[in-house]
Design a protein around this motif. Structure first.
Motif, short mmCIF file in Angstrom:
data_model
loop_
_atom_site.label_atom_id
_atom_site.label_comp_id
_atom_site.label_asym_id
_atom_site.label_seq_id
_atom_site.Cartn_x
_atom_site.Cartn_y
_atom_site.Cartn_z
N VAL A 1 21.79 61.73 28.59
CA VAL A 1 20.83 62.30 27.64
C VAL A 1 20.89 61.53 26.32
O VAL A 1 21.97 61.13 25.87
CB VAL A 1 21.12 63.80 27.42
N LYS A 2 19.75 61.32 25.70
CA LYS A 2 19.69 60.53 24.47
C LYS A 2 20.52 61.14 23.34
O LYS A 2 21.14 60.44 22.56
CB LYS A 2 18.23 60.38 24.01
N SER A 3 20.51 62.47 23.25
CA SER A 3 21.19 63.15 22.15
C SER A 3 22.64 63.50 22.50
O SER A 3 23.18 64.49 21.99
CB SER A 3 20.43 64.42 21.77
N MET A 4 23.28 62.71 23.34
CA MET A 4 24.64 63.03 23.79
C MET A 4 25.63 63.06 22.64
O MET A 4 26.65 63.77 22.71
CB MET A 4 25.08 61.99 24.83
N SER A 5 25.37 62.34 21.56
CA SER A 5 26.32 62.30 20.45
C SER A 5 26.54 63.67 19.82
O SER A 5 27.59 63.92 19.22
CB SER A 5 25.83 61.32 19.38
N PHE B 1 20.15 71.93 33.37
CA PHE B 1 19.15 71.25 34.21
C PHE B 1 17.85 71.06 33.45
O PHE B 1 17.17 70.03 33.60
CB PHE B 1 18.90 72.06 35.49
N GLN B 2 17.48 72.04 32.64
CA GLN B 2 16.27 71.91 31.83
C GLN B 2 16.38 70.76 30.85
O GLN B 2 15.44 70.00 30.63
CB GLN B 2 16.01 73.22 31.09
N VAL B 3 17.57 70.62 30.25
CA VAL B 3 17.79 69.51 29.31
C VAL B 3 17.76 68.17 30.05
O VAL B 3 17.19 67.19 29.57
CB VAL B 3 19.14 69.71 28.58
N GLU C 1 15.06 67.40 27.48
CA GLU C 1 16.04 66.51 26.87
C GLU C 1 16.45 66.96 25.47
O GLU C 1 16.96 66.17 24.69
CB GLU C 1 15.55 65.06 26.84
N ARG C 2 16.20 68.22 25.13
CA ARG C 2 16.66 68.72 23.84
C ARG C 2 16.97 70.21 23.97
O ARG C 2 16.27 70.96 24.65
CB ARG C 2 15.62 68.50 22.74
N HIS C 3 18.06 70.60 23.31
CA HIS C 3 18.45 72.00 23.20
C HIS C 3 19.51 72.06 22.12
O HIS C 3 20.44 71.25 22.09
CB HIS C 3 18.98 72.53 24.54
N ASN C 4 19.38 73.01 21.22
CA ASN C 4 20.28 73.05 20.07
C ASN C 4 21.66 73.59 20.40
O ASN C 4 22.61 73.37 19.65
CB ASN C 4 19.65 73.90 18.96
#
Length: 431
Positions: free
Chosen positions: A160-164, A112-114, A119-122
């Motif tokens: 999310v933008k970083s879905m890849s 939920f935070q992402v 919108e980012r988490h490693n």
């Protein structure tokens, strides 16, 4: 020992906020103290996997606070640490039954935070990998909590933008849900179509990859519920100018199970796909796409020759109607333009040869340098409102006093008189 050596505040991220990390091109940031951390992780894992390990004794130290601190470390930029964290958390999930619901809840909070904040988490990929094995072990029938997790967490993660970075793990989780409960197919397909990218072609290719995985496990009766919306989107993908998107969509016709589904429902699917296939077989810029489209059209022709011929005739009729409509629209605009020109000429012909008696070539800028007395005589000579009769054009009367003419404006007598009085006040210093 584990908590004292590993639980720490992570350094700020080295990647700029919002920058998409590419594991194939970007070098990961490695932890300087990794040799020491690795030793602690491996020691703790052997402790958890030991035959003499008793969860009832260890639960005094491995509690909810321990789980929260462990999950915070998943944001580490070192992939080696995240990999060992994944194994560690999975072992804890398997050993401590009382912490399972809490672990799932805290993982949901990270998602939920992402979704709605950073919108980012490693560590999203590693957390989804853990959830994939957890979903595989869900008992049937699925609880409402698990269905809500699919609908409110997994499907929105597609936007999310970083879905890849985590898409393979995300697709695996979604497919696991469908293998558990086929009735979720409608929710999943509509969720994918809702978040389908419009301008991001690489992301669109990933969606097509996931869609093929879903179709591989879909039930025929569930397929019939969503096939219309699904193939409308596939038709748009086939028409995409980006050749990789069109190519990936046309590869669906190489899948035997998907072709079986299409063949059983050709009367619905062929009319949806025919226009996009026929049009792009002639107009697409990429030659490879032409070959794939011809292959798809050939397969459709072999399925149902009569329906194919009917779609061909219907498509040509629609094209003729479209051309007739375009021609009719162009003729209507041309007629409107001619009517406007004729109307303008008619109005121009009705005007007197000289300028209208209520117009003048004087504007505010032209008053500078004009003799006020001469201008006053000119205005007094103008007819009052309501009077008729032939009057000498105003421009001819004041031509000698004007330095330039800019426009013809209607005369406002009160304004002109006020301007004359103002000019006379400037000329006469005694006032």
């Amino acid at each position: 020992m584990f908590a004292r050596n590993l639980f720490r505040t992570l350094p700020p991220p080295t990647n700029p906020h919002g920058a998409e990390y590419d594991p194939e091109e970007d070098e990961p940031t490695l932890e300087a103290a990794w040799p020491h951390l690795q030793l602690v992780y491996e020691f703790f894992l052997r402790f958890l996997e030991s035959p003499d390990f008793t969860p009832s004794t260890a639960k005094r130290s491995i509690d909810q606070q321990f789980v929260i601190q462990l999950l915070e470390l998943f944001d580490s930029e070192d992939p080696r640490e995240r990999d060992l964290l994944k194994t560690t958390l999975h072992r804890i999930y398997g050993k401590f039954l009382g912490l399972r619901a809490y672990i799932r809840k805290q993982i949901n909070n990270i998602f939920f935070q992402v979704l709605y904040e950073s919108e980012r988490h490693n560590g999203i990929a590693e957390l989804l990998e853990i959830l994939g094995s957890i979903i595989n072990g869900f008992a049937l029938p699925l609880k409402e909590e698990h269905k809500q997790f699919l609908q409110r967490v997994l499907l929105p993660l597609h936007k999310v933008k970083s879905m890849s970075v985590y898409h393979p793990q995300l697709a695996y989780c979604v497919v696991q849900f469908l293998e558990k409960d086929s009735t979720l197919t409608d929710i999943v397909i509509k969720g994918l179509l809702k978040f389908w990218p419009k301008t991001h072609s690489p992301k669109e290719v990933m969606f097509l990859n996931e869609l093929e995985e879903i179709l591989d496990v879909i039930e025929p009766h569930e397929f019939r519920k969503v096939m219309k919306q699904l193939f409308q989107q596939l038709a748009r993908c086939v028409s995409s100018p980006h050749f990789q998107v069109a190519e990936r969509a046309l590869y669906f016709w190489n899948n035997d199970y998907i072709m079986t589904l299409i063949s059983d429902n050709a009367d619905v699917i062929l009319p949806i796909m025919f226009g996009a296939l026929y049009k792009n077989s002639k107009s697409h810029w990429n030659k490879t796409i032409h070959g794939l489209i011809y292959n798809a059209l050939k397969l459709f022709m072999e399925m149902n020759q009569g329906l194919f011929d009917e779609c061909t005739v219907r498509y040509k009729d629609e094209r003729q109607r479209e051309r007739a409509k375009i021609k009719e629209r162009e003729e209507a605009w041309a007629a409107l333009e001619q009517a406007a020109i004729a109307n303008a000429e008619k109005i121009k012909a009705q005007l007197p040869s000289g300028n209208n008696q209520y117009t003048t070539a004087i504007d505010n800028e032209d008053l500078d340098g004009v003799d006020p007395e001469a201008l006053a005589d000119t205005i007094k000579a103008l007819p009052e409102k309501g009077e008729t009769g032939e009057v000498e054009p105003v421009e001819a009367a004041v031509q000698r006093d004007l330095t330039r003419r800019k426009s013809f404006l209607p005369v406002d007598f009160e304004t002109r008189r006020a301007l004359i009085q103002h000019q006379q006040h400037k000329v006469d210093p005694s006032t």
